[in-house]
Design a protein around this motif. Structure first.
Motif, mmCIF file in Angstrom:
data_model
loop_
_atom_site.group_PDB
_atom_site.id
_atom_site.type_symbol
_atom_site.label_atom_id
_atom_site.label_comp_id
_atom_site.label_asym_id
_atom_site.label_seq_id
_atom_site.Cartn_x
_atom_site.Cartn_y
_atom_site.Cartn_z
ATOM 1 N N GLY A 152 -12.820 13.575 14.958
ATOM 2 C CA GLY A 152 -13.292 13.047 13.798
ATOM 3 C C GLY A 152 -12.823 13.865 12.738
ATOM 4 N N ARG A 153 -13.660 14.062 11.583
ATOM 5 C CA ARG A 153 -13.262 15.252 10.457
ATOM 6 C C ARG A 153 -13.499 16.530 11.024
ATOM 7 N N PRO A 154 -12.396 17.310 11.054
ATOM 8 C CA PRO A 154 -12.571 18.592 11.521
ATOM 9 C C PRO A 154 -13.655 19.435 10.693
ATOM 10 N N PHE A 216 -0.233 13.209 -1.362
ATOM 11 C CA PHE A 216 -0.726 13.533 -0.152
ATOM 12 C C PHE A 216 -1.169 15.004 0.213
ATOM 13 N N GLY A 217 -2.017 15.483 0.928
ATOM 14 C CA GLY A 217 -2.671 16.847 1.208
ATOM 15 C C GLY A 217 -2.792 17.356 2.376
ATOM 16 N N LYS A 218 -3.666 18.552 2.495
ATOM 17 C CA LYS A 218 -3.877 19.325 3.587
ATOM 18 C C LYS A 218 -4.153 18.352 4.749
ATOM 19 N N GLY A 219 -4.795 17.184 4.652
ATOM 20 C CA GLY A 219 -5.038 16.530 5.674
ATOM 21 C C GLY A 219 -4.184 15.889 6.475
ATOM 22 N N ALA A 220 -3.130 15.535 5.496
ATOM 23 C CA ALA A 220 -1.899 14.803 6.150
ATOM 24 C C ALA A 220 -0.966 15.966 6.868
ATOM 25 N N TYR A 222 -2.495 18.533 8.294
ATOM 26 C CA TYR A 222 -3.182 18.743 9.640
ATOM 27 C C TYR A 222 -2.975 17.728 10.592
ATOM 28 N N ALA A 223 -2.564 16.444 10.068
ATOM 29 C CA ALA A 223 -2.504 15.449 10.886
ATOM 30 C C ALA A 223 -1.020 15.441 11.524
ATOM 31 N N ARG A 224 -0.303 16.373 10.827
ATOM 32 C CA ARG A 224 1.374 16.436 11.338
ATOM 33 C C ARG A 224 1.819 15.189 10.926
ATOM 34 N N PRO A 242 2.510 16.087 -3.889
ATOM 35 C CA PRO A 242 1.807 16.690 -2.865
ATOM 36 C C PRO A 242 0.623 17.623 -3.704
ATOM 37 N N THR A 243 -0.363 17.862 -2.773
ATOM 38 C CA THR A 243 -1.550 18.674 -3.488
ATOM 39 C C THR A 243 -0.913 20.040 -3.227
ATOM 40 N N PRO A 244 -1.541 21.094 -3.506
ATOM 41 C CA PRO A 244 -0.897 22.448 -3.117
ATOM 42 C C PRO A 244 -0.607 22.564 -1.730
ATOM 43 N N VAL A 275 -3.144 10.379 0.878
ATOM 44 C CA VAL A 275 -3.060 10.473 2.302
ATOM 45 C C VAL A 275 -3.590 11.901 2.528
ATOM 46 N N GLY A 276 -4.798 11.879 3.383
ATOM 47 C CA GLY A 276 -5.451 13.076 3.555
ATOM 48 C C GLY A 276 -5.544 14.253 2.327
ATOM 49 N N ALA A 277 -6.329 13.607 1.279
ATOM 50 C CA ALA A 277 -6.459 14.362 0.052
ATOM 51 C C ALA A 277 -7.808 13.921 -0.388
ATOM 52 N N ARG A 278 -8.718 14.479 -0.948
ATOM 53 C CA ARG A 278 -10.036 13.962 -1.332
ATOM 54 C C ARG A 278 -9.645 14.024 -2.965
ATOM 55 N N LEU A 279 -10.457 12.696 -3.515
ATOM 56 C CA LEU A 279 -10.180 12.812 -4.848
ATOM 57 C C LEU A 279 -11.601 13.424 -5.542
ATOM 58 N N VAL A 300 -6.128 6.903 2.789
ATOM 59 C CA VAL A 300 -6.185 7.239 4.011
ATOM 60 C C VAL A 300 -6.834 8.363 4.518
ATOM 61 N N ASP A 301 -7.965 8.166 5.231
ATOM 62 C CA ASP A 301 -8.795 9.478 5.645
ATOM 63 C C ASP A 301 -9.382 9.265 6.885
ATOM 64 N N VAL A 302 -9.525 10.318 7.678
ATOM 65 C CA VAL A 302 -10.132 10.389 8.966
ATOM 66 C C VAL A 302 -11.566 9.995 8.915
ATOM 67 N N SER A 303 -11.995 10.349 7.731
ATOM 68 C CA SER A 303 -13.619 10.482 7.324
ATOM 69 C C SER A 303 -13.963 8.966 6.849
ATOM 70 N N GLY A 318 -8.597 6.490 9.330
ATOM 71 C CA GLY A 318 -7.843 6.679 10.551
ATOM 72 C C GLY A 318 -7.026 7.961 10.585
ATOM 73 N N ASP A 319 -6.547 8.277 11.562
ATOM 74 C CA ASP A 319 -5.545 9.572 11.329
ATOM 75 C C ASP A 319 -4.466 9.402 10.567
ATOM 76 N N ALA A 320 -3.908 10.241 9.824
ATOM 77 C CA ALA A 320 -2.828 10.157 8.662
ATOM 78 C C ALA A 320 -1.413 9.737 9.444
ATOM 79 N N LYS A 321 -1.237 10.498 10.578
ATOM 80 C CA LYS A 321 -0.046 10.116 11.087
ATOM 81 C C LYS A 321 0.064 8.565 11.753
HETATM 82 P P1 ADP Z 1 -6.154 18.862 -0.464
HETATM 83 O O1 ADP Z 1 -6.787 19.962 -0.870
HETATM 84 O O2 ADP Z 1 -4.871 19.139 0.016
HETATM 85 O O3 ADP Z 1 -6.448 17.836 -1.480
HETATM 86 P P2 ADP Z 1 -8.498 17.873 0.910
HETATM 87 O O4 ADP Z 1 -8.853 19.046 1.788
HETATM 88 O O5 ADP Z 1 -9.234 17.627 -0.186
HETATM 89 O O6 ADP Z 1 -6.734 18.064 0.814
HETATM 90 O O7 ADP Z 1 -8.699 16.444 1.738
HETATM 91 C C1 ADP Z 1 -8.265 16.631 3.162
HETATM 92 C C2 ADP Z 1 -8.869 15.358 3.674
HETATM 93 O O8 ADP Z 1 -8.086 15.067 5.025
HETATM 94 C C3 ADP Z 1 -10.357 15.480 4.240
HETATM 95 O O9 ADP Z 1 -10.967 14.234 3.554
HETATM 96 C C4 ADP Z 1 -10.143 15.094 5.627
HETATM 97 O O10 ADP Z 1 -11.275 14.273 5.981
HETATM 98 C C5 ADP Z 1 -8.763 14.359 5.864
HETATM 99 N N1 ADP Z 1 -8.167 14.606 7.395
HETATM 100 C C6 ADP Z 1 -8.649 15.668 8.189
HETATM 101 N N2 ADP Z 1 -7.678 15.207 9.155
HETATM 102 C C7 ADP Z 1 -7.294 14.085 8.991
HETATM 103 C C8 ADP Z 1 -6.206 13.252 9.647
HETATM 104 N N3 ADP Z 1 -6.058 13.793 11.038
HETATM 105 N N4 ADP Z 1 -5.941 12.041 9.209
HETATM 106 C C9 ADP Z 1 -6.193 11.805 7.858
HETATM 107 N N5 ADP Z 1 -7.046 12.498 7.172
HETATM 108 C C10 ADP Z 1 -7.608 13.720 7.565
#
Ligand code: ADP
Length: 565
Positions: A152-154, A216-220, A222-224, A242-244, A275-279, A300-303, A318-321
């Motif tokens: 799920g959400r790591p 897109f952010g670090k969640g994307a 992480y999802a490769r 991109p986010t940082p 995608v994979g970045a929180r607001l 788009v978020d796994v959570s 769902g998973d970003a990829k």
């Molecule tokens: P950033 O700092 O780059 O803006 P965040 O840490 O705020 O990114 O957001 C990352 C988001 O990605 C989190 O809400 C997390 O639930 C989500 N996430 C983690 N793994 C995945 C995944 N495999 N697919 C989609 N979203 C994911």
């Protein structure tokens, strides 16, 4: 008994059996045996000076590899120091497992050595925690913390191993039976994906948008999801931001990159696919005035919890990829592309060109004593000169991180680690060590302020001990934010002659710290000195500290976060 083993050995065997290849930590009572046995079983144990840094390393290792980063600590204070890493993993949503020894169960509540109710202490900072109360529970408990960390959400999980449990023994054959049973029973959550009707809706909204943007952010990362993201950007011609830590998923130099026109892109877009970045604060909560008040967000978020929190126009859980793969498939059947002459694409690209040329004019100047821009340009060029595989850049500090984020160019995914969602300072050395261990083929370059470096500077010894190819560049401006910026009326009281709370010893010889352990240090103050130090250290691929003397009055207090001060 020749064929018996204790809890330390069984824990090490369980980790090795269930796929763990690396551990970070600080040994001591009662877990030294666990670390030693883990090493014998082929797990690389990176021993730190301080659990805080080791915890930061474990969290970043989880992000970089997609497997839980493991932190081993002693009981009580060791566990408390480790909470820094565990909380950092939770906030960044990175997979990590902290394992702490704890005091003897029979002495609980009587003031035992390093006694603490660790299960209670980790609660606010973990997804799941469990205590093995008997040696026979160890294999099951190990699997129970490894699996939720990545599903799920790591996030972070915690395993408590009391001293008495670590000292209990069982026979080899009993241990083998337990390990085999747990291994067989492990279940992994399937990759989540939304229904195709939701994907059709998302594509339809994107298709109708006049000023769409992909964020897109670090969640994307992480999802490769980099391959699918690049495909989406290029098939649709939609500008991206991109986010940082999302930087590098699609090359920062791509013609659709909107980073240099960030205010325009987020202020004027009518549909944002995030995608994979929180607001959260990093994206101004998705609210006006930074964003248009009528912008439609497709998240788009796994959570699911995250999507519910933000109440977007459309949420794709769902998973970003996987989600991007579905979106790309949907678009492929009926393609669209904005094209270079689309007014929105043209407006962004014009703004990018203007801003980039203004910035380049600033960067082109050789300012001595150094401001932040001159050394950052030299570092940017040196990093780009390395080519592929690109170095991992670790960045922290106020001005150093802010300036670095806009000047340093990321060309490959997961090559930037910084203070992250929590703005955690002091992560630098831990992240460097994790990056070097997780990506042995890559050089690691830390660009950090003297304050960030100071949190864990002793870990330069760890760099030397493990011979890691890490070049730590310290922007030394003599303090937190730099020199003493107080006005005369702020300097009063009986301790007015003390240095300012923001100050460190001016001109500190940080480069000599690493030399104490046999590493290489450089002191630089001019462009030529910096170029030469970078060229030598990048080709040597050995642990280095480059102490870059910066004008103490360059940059601003709190960097770009002055509004929060
Ligand atoms: P950033 O700092 O780059 O803006 P965040 O840490 O705020 O990114 O957001 C990352 C988001 O990605 C989190 O809400 C997390 O639930 C989500 N996430 C983690 N793994 C995945 C995944 N495999 N697919 C989609 N979203 C994911």
């Amino acid at each position: 008994m020749a064929d018996s083993l204790d809890g330390n050995v069984l824990a090490a065997k369980s980790f090795a059996r269930f796929g763990v290849t690396h551990m970070f930590g600080v040994v001591g009572i009662p877990v030294t045996g666990l670390a030693n046995r883990a090493v014998q079983l082929g797990i690389r144990f990176i021993a730190f000076h301080n659990e805080q840094s080791a915890g930061y390393a474990a969290s970043a290792y989880g992000y970089l590899t997609g497997r839980p980063g493991l932190l081993l600590t002693v009981s009580g204070p060791g566990c408390v120091h480790g909470l820094a890493g565990l909380s950092n993993a939770m906030i960044n949503t990175w997979p990590m497992v902290m394992i702490s020894g704890s005091s003897d169960q029979k002495d609980s509540g009587r003031g035992d050595f390093q006694e603490l109710d660790q299960i209670e202490a980790v609660k606010p900072f973990s997804k799941f925690s469990v205590k093995a109360i008997d040696i026979k529970e160890i294999p099951d408990c190990v699997a129970r913390v490894l699996d939720p960390a990545v599903s799920g959400r790591p996030g972070g999980c915690y395993l408590d191993l009391p001293t008495d449990v670590l000292h209990q023994t069982i026979t080899e054959s009993e241990a083998e039976k337990l390990l085999a049973e747990v291994e067989k029973g492990r279940v992994f959550e399937a990759t989540k994906a939304p229904p195709s009707s939701e994907i059709e809706k998302a594509v339809s909204v994107l298709r109708k948008a006049e000023r769409p943007l992909i964020v897109f952010g670090k969640g994307a990362a992480y999802a490769r999801a980099e391959g699918e993201l690049k495909k989406l950007v290029e098939r649709t011609g939609i500008p991206f931001l991109p986010t940082p830590m999302g930087k590098g998923l699609v090359n920062d130099d791509h013609e659709l990159a909107a980073s240099a026109a960030r205010s325009l892109a987020i202020g004027k877009c009518d549909v944002a696919l995030v995608v994979g970045a929180r607001l959260n604060w990093l994206l101004h909560f998705g609210e006006s005035p930074k964003w248009d008040k009528d912008v439609k967000f497709i998240l788009v978020d796994v959570s699911e919890e995250e999507i519910k929190l933000r109440k977007p126009h459309l949420g794709l859980v769902g998973d970003a990829k996987k989600v991007l793969e579905m979106i790309n498939k949907e678009i492929k059947d009926d393609p669209f592309c904005l094209g270079k002459s689309h007014p929105w694409v043209e407006a962004i690209s014009k703004k990018v060109k203007d801003n980039v040329s203004k910035m380049e004019a600033q960067l082109a100047k050789d300012v001595v004593p150094f401001n932040f821009l001159t050394p950052m340009r030299i570092i940017r060029d040196a990093i780009l000169g390395v080519g592929s595989p690109a170095p991992v850049v670790v960045s922290e500090g106020a001005n150093t991180m802010d300036v670095g984020r806009s000047v340093l160019v990321q060309t490959e995914p997961r090559t930037r680690l910084d203070a992250g969602t929590w703005g955690t300072m002091g992560v630098g050395l831990g992240y460097c060590i994790a990056a070097a261990v997780a990506n042995p083929e890559r050089l690691v370059v830390a660009v950090e302020g003297d304050s960030g470096f100071g949190f864990s500077a002793m870990e330069v010894e760890t760099l030397v001990r493990y011979k890691l190819p890490v070049v730590v560049i310290v922007f030394n401006n003599g303090g937190v934010y730099g020199g003493d910026r107080r006005s005369p009326e702020e300097v009063s009281g009986p301790f007015k002659d003390d240095p300012a709370p923001t100050s460190f010893v001016p001109g500190a010889a940080y480069h000599t710290l690493i030399e104490a352990f046999g590493g290489k240090g450089y002191l630089v103050g001019t462009p030529d000195e910096l170029k030469s130090a970078l060229s030598e250290s990048f080709s040597a691929r050995k642990p280095v500290v480059i102490n870059v003397i910066i004008d103490p009055f360059a940059g601003a207090e709190s960097g770009r976060m002055q509004h929060k001060n």
